[in-house]
Each structure stands twice: as C-alpha cells, then as structure tokens.
Design a protein around this motif. Structure first.
Motif, PDB file in Angstrom:
ATOM      1  N   THR A  44      42.767  -3.202 -26.832  1.00 34.11           N
ATOM      2  CA  THR A  44      42.061  -1.937 -27.045  1.00 34.11           C
ATOM      3  C   THR A  44      42.358  -1.383 -28.422  1.00 34.11           C
ATOM      4  OG1 THR A  44      42.243  -1.487 -24.681  1.00 34.11           O
ATOM      5  CG2 THR A  44      41.648   0.349 -26.091  1.00 34.11           C
ATOM      6  N   ASP A  45      43.606  -1.460 -28.817  1.00 35.49           N
ATOM      7  CA  ASP A  45      44.032  -1.082 -30.163  1.00 35.49           C
ATOM      8  C   ASP A  45      44.274  -2.389 -30.925  1.00 35.49           C
ATOM      9  OD1 ASP A  45      45.334  -0.239 -32.462  1.00 35.49           O
ATOM     10  OD2 ASP A  45      46.375   1.386 -31.439  1.00 35.49           O
ATOM     11  N   SER A  47      45.678  -3.325 -33.620  1.00 28.38           N
ATOM     12  CA  SER A  47      47.001  -3.587 -34.186  1.00 28.38           C
ATOM     13  C   SER A  47      48.006  -4.032 -33.135  1.00 28.38           C
ATOM     14  CB  SER A  47      47.519  -2.349 -34.915  1.00 28.38           C
ATOM     15  OG  SER A  47      47.684  -1.260 -34.032  1.00 28.38           O
ATOM     16  N   THR A  48      47.780  -3.662 -31.869  1.00 26.50           N
ATOM     17  CA  THR A  48      48.705  -4.061 -30.812  1.00 26.50           C
ATOM     18  C   THR A  48      48.829  -5.569 -30.721  1.00 26.50           C
ATOM     19  OG1 THR A  48      48.389  -2.085 -29.460  1.00 26.50           O
ATOM     20  CG2 THR A  48      49.088  -4.057 -28.305  1.00 26.50           C
ATOM     21  N   THR A 200      43.997  -4.065 -38.949  1.00 21.62           N
ATOM     22  CA  THR A 200      44.142  -2.840 -38.159  1.00 21.62           C
ATOM     23  C   THR A 200      42.798  -2.201 -37.816  1.00 21.62           C
ATOM     24  OG1 THR A 200      44.341  -1.428 -40.114  1.00 21.62           O
ATOM     25  CG2 THR A 200      46.377  -2.385 -39.240  1.00 21.62           C
ATOM     26  N   SER A 202      39.108  -1.415 -36.226  1.00 23.41           N
ATOM     27  CA  SER A 202      38.492  -1.547 -34.904  1.00 23.41           C
ATOM     28  C   SER A 202      36.981  -1.727 -34.995  1.00 23.41           C
ATOM     29  CB  SER A 202      38.804  -0.321 -34.046  1.00 23.41           C
ATOM     30  OG  SER A 202      38.326   0.860 -34.671  1.00 23.41           O
ATOM     31  N   ASN A 322      48.932   5.940 -21.177  1.00 22.74           N
ATOM     32  CA  ASN A 322      49.111   4.903 -22.192  1.00 22.74           C
ATOM     33  C   ASN A 322      50.480   5.056 -22.842  1.00 22.74           C
ATOM     34  OD1 ASN A 322      46.300   3.870 -22.129  1.00 22.74           O
ATOM     35  ND2 ASN A 322      45.824   5.922 -22.876  1.00 22.74           N
ATOM     36  N   THR A 378      48.688   3.253 -37.112  1.00 24.56           N
ATOM     37  CA  THR A 378      48.702   4.464 -36.291  1.00 24.56           C
ATOM     38  C   THR A 378      48.089   4.108 -34.941  1.00 24.56           C
ATOM     39  OG1 THR A 378      48.415   5.905 -38.215  1.00 24.56           O
ATOM     40  CG2 THR A 378      47.919   6.849 -36.046  1.00 24.56           C
ATOM     41  N   PRO A 379      48.838   4.228 -33.853  1.00 23.87           N
ATOM     42  CA  PRO A 379      48.292   3.869 -32.538  1.00 23.87           C
ATOM     43  C   PRO A 379      47.047   4.669 -32.199  1.00 23.87           C
ATOM     44  CG  PRO A 379      50.669   4.221 -32.420  1.00 23.87           C
ATOM     45  CD  PRO A 379      50.232   4.693 -33.771  1.00 23.87           C
ATOM     46  N   ARG A 380      46.129   4.048 -31.498  1.00 23.55           N
ATOM     47  CA  ARG A 380      44.913   4.740 -31.085  1.00 23.55           C
ATOM     48  C   ARG A 380      45.237   5.864 -30.119  1.00 23.55           C
ATOM     49  NH1 ARG A 380      39.732   1.361 -29.263  1.00 23.55           N
ATOM     50  NH2 ARG A 380      39.809   0.993 -31.500  1.00 23.55           N
ATOM     51  N   PHE A 381      46.225   5.656 -29.262  1.00 27.45           N
ATOM     52  CA  PHE A 381      46.619   6.662 -28.282  1.00 27.45           C
ATOM     53  C   PHE A 381      47.969   7.228 -28.710  1.00 27.45           C
ATOM     54  CE2 PHE A 381      44.172   3.334 -26.061  1.00 27.45           C
ATOM     55  CZ  PHE A 381      43.033   4.074 -25.770  1.00 27.45           C
ATOM     56  N   ARG A 382      47.962   8.471 -29.184  1.00 22.42           N
ATOM     57  CA  ARG A 382      49.164   9.087 -29.734  1.00 22.42           C
ATOM     58  C   ARG A 382      50.023   9.669 -28.614  1.00 22.42           C
ATOM     59  NH1 ARG A 382      48.435  10.268 -35.136  1.00 22.42           N
ATOM     60  NH2 ARG A 382      50.722  10.118 -35.206  1.00 22.42           N
TER      61      ARG A 382
END
Length: 392
Positions: A44-45, A47-48, A200, A202, A322, A378-382
């Motif tokens: 989903t992210d 970079s993960t 990174t 999307s 998340n 920077t994570p999509r879900f902060r």
C-alpha cells in the motif's frame, strides 16, 4: 485436544526471528528470498516494500537495485491486490494462488460497487464499463506500459467524472480511470509497473498482466494457507481469518485440507504445519531491527501481545489500525523510528531493554541511514510517535 504441545511466547519469538529473516544468521541475499519467506510484502505504501527487504538483506546497500530488478526487469515479484482488499508484493509463483484464493471474490465486489456508482451517478452502466475496459486494454497493449493519464488520451472515457462518497465530508469528483484500473488489476488483467518517480513514488505505470494458471478456489486457499503457516505459524483461527480476509468456514476447510496440527498457545488454540511441530530453540544472538510502517512482521497477526506490549499500541498505531515504523529488540517491538527532513534516522525506545539493545539499535539506524542516502521516506499512514520523531 489432549496431549497437544504448547508453544509459548518465547518460542514464538524464536520462530519469528528465523522465519521472518530478522536474526543475524537468517538474513537473505535477494528480494525474492525475502518475499518468498514472508509470503507477502505490504505494498500500500511503496516504500514499505523496499524498507522491509532492506531490513532483511545481508547487504542492505543493494536494496533499491535488487527490488527494482525483481519487480520491473525479471518480474519475479508482482505488485497486486490480495488479502483484505490490500495491495501486496508477491513472488510471481504465488500470483495464481492469490488471484483464485482472494482476488476473485474481492474483484467481484469491487466491480459491483463501481457499476452501482455508475448507474446511480451517471447515465452509464455495465455495458459502457465493458467498452471502456476493452479500449483501455487495447491502448495498454499498444503502448506496452502507461500511466492512467496516458491511457486516458487513447480512451477518453476514462476521464469520466464520478462523485465519490456523496454526502460525506470527504466527497469528491474523480476520474473513473482509477476505479477502472483498480478493477482490472483485481481481476488479474493488468499489473502495476514502474513508478513515475523514485522508488518512494505511488504514481505507477500499468502493464498487461502475464498469463497464469487458473486454480480452483479451494486448492488456492489451501496453498496460500500452507505457505503462510510455513512462514508465520503458529497462528490462531482469528489470526488466519484476519490475515486472509476469509470467512472462518473457509479458514477451517483450508486448515483441514493441509492437515494442520493443533497446538496450545497462550491465546488458546493455534495451528502449525504437520512437519513443524517440533520445538524451535531460542537463546541465539540477540538482534535489533528497524522495520517500516506496515511491515509484515508487525502486521502478520491479529493477536500481537506475544511481541507487542499493549501499552505501546497508542504511540505506534494510527486510528485505523495501521502500525508505523517500529524498533525491535530480540523478538519484541521496543519502540519506533522516523526519518527527519534532514535525512537523519531518529528512534526512541519505549521499553527499558538495556544498553546492549540501545547500542544495537543505533548500529542498525546508522546502516539504514547509510543506504537511504538522499531518499526521504514519509509513511502514508502517520502515527503519533512517527510524527513526533520526524518533526523533532
């Protein structure tokens, strides 16, 4: 079940260290080896995927090149929708299994939802959608790989506007292209290709999906569960139902089909593969890891108390459940980390794990910062702790 073996939390953490390639002696040499051991990398992210692989490679400096080779040159890894309506990266050999076991049902719901929205919010219907899809696939075949914007030049009906979430505070008009490509992807007709920007990014290009074998749903469910238990067992029914997104009856049928063996866990009854009943020794070299948001090890089980103390949940999770970037010490989540705008990897321990742990974490943080280089993540879900560390 009388006489069944009990697997305690300490042994589960030893199994995690080996099966999830986190112990120093268990790390991998390639992105394919990591994905094969973990079964699925959260995608989903974007970079993960890279951060999860890099945390498990013997040579993390080659992470970006190796993942890009596997995803876009060799196509040995494929990014596609899977369990729980979520985007993952899978080994190419598992795509048929994922498609039949989870993708078909999810795709049917997504298609029905899109048709319903079309009929309610425009003069279009399922027949119109089929025509647009045919035009989109023809354009993609001609181009080889393309973004949604490029495909919309060849198939202008992709620009048709639909009102999403009408009546909600977040309602918005959006082009139908996103939903059309999403349905085609879930149905296994298109796949995501290279991103437009860096690793990174999307914003992906799209390509026609390669052909794969058609499996029966029951066969595919059994095969997916066999792979996952081989990597992540033991697990409870609740874990398996949550991870797959299946009904509990489907989980039970698949467990029976693969001959899964019941074991005792602190949470109740768990399951392992028939050849995985024997004890796994712990007590090896302690290990530290900095894992990304949505990492498979942090998100692999619904019941997480055996590696995550309940009091650490609030700073490490967002409101939707998340998990953010985590710091691990010897099988447990001990804190979190973030990357500042200046590129510095900042971390904080939320549990008292001693000086040895802090020194090991510092070493892993320096290695991570080294291979990240100029990249900013920077994570999509902060999450609360990630935002605090990133701003500090």
């Amino acid at each position: 079940m009388s006489g069944r073996r009990h697997i305690g939390a300490a042994e589960r953490r030893a199994r995690l260290a080996a099966g999830q390639l986190l112990a120093p002696g268990a790390r991998a040499s390639s992105a394919e080896e990591v994905a094969g051991s973990l079964v699925a990398l959260h995608g989903t992210d974007p970079s993960t995927v890279y951060l999860a692989v890099g945390a498990r490679l013997t040579d993390p400096a080659k992470t970006v090149a190796d993942v890009e080779r596997a995803l876009y040159t060799d196509r040995s890894l494929v990014r596609m929708h899977g369990m729980r309506h979520t985007v993952f990266v899978f080994p190419a050999g598992l795509t048929a299994v994922v498609h039949a076991s989870t993708g078909l049902e999810v795709a049917a719901r997504e298609r029905a939802s899109l048709v319903k929205q079309l009929e309610a919010g425009s003069e279009h219907d399922a027949a119109w959608l089929a025509e647009v899809e045919a035009g989109t696939l023809a354009a993609l075949a001609a181009r080889g790989e393309a973004t949604a914007a490029q495909l919309s030049e060849d198939e202008p009906r992709l620009r048709t506007q639909l009102l999403y979430a009408p009546g909600k505070t977040y309602e918005a008009w959006q082009a139908v292209s996103t939903r059309v490509l999403r349905v085609l992807g879930m149905e296994g007709r298109v796949v995501r290709g290279r991103p437009r920007g860096s690793w990174t990014s999307s914003q992906f290009r799209w390509a026609l999906a390669p052909a794969h074998a058609e499996l029966s749903v029951a066969e595919a469910k059994s095969e997916l569960l066999r792979h996952w238990l081989g990597s992540c067992g033991p697990a409870t029914e609740a874990d398996l139902k949550w991870w797959t997104g299946w009904k509990v009856t489907d989980v039970r049928r698949a467990l029976a089909a693969i001959g899964a063996v019941e074991v005792g866990l602190d949470e109740g009854t768990g399951f392992v593969l028939p050849d995985d009943v024997e004890p796994v020794a712990g007590g090896g070299e302690p290990w530290a890891a900095l894992l990304p948001a949505l990492d498979p090890s942090a998100m692999g089980w619904q019941q997480r108390d055996w590696y995550l103390a309940p009091e650490l949940r609030a700073p490490l999770f967002d409101r939707a459940g998340n998990i953010g970037p985590t710091v691990w010490w010897d099988g447990r989540i001990a804190g979190g980390w973030a990357q500042g705008k200046d590129g510095e990897v900042r971390w904080r321990l939320l549990a008292d794990v001693g000086r040895e742990a802090a020194a090991a974490v510092e070493e892993r943080a320096a290695a991570l910062q080294g291979w990240l280089g100029a990249a900013r993540v920077t994570p999509r879900f902060r999450t609360p702790l990630e935002k605090e560390l990133a701003a500090g």
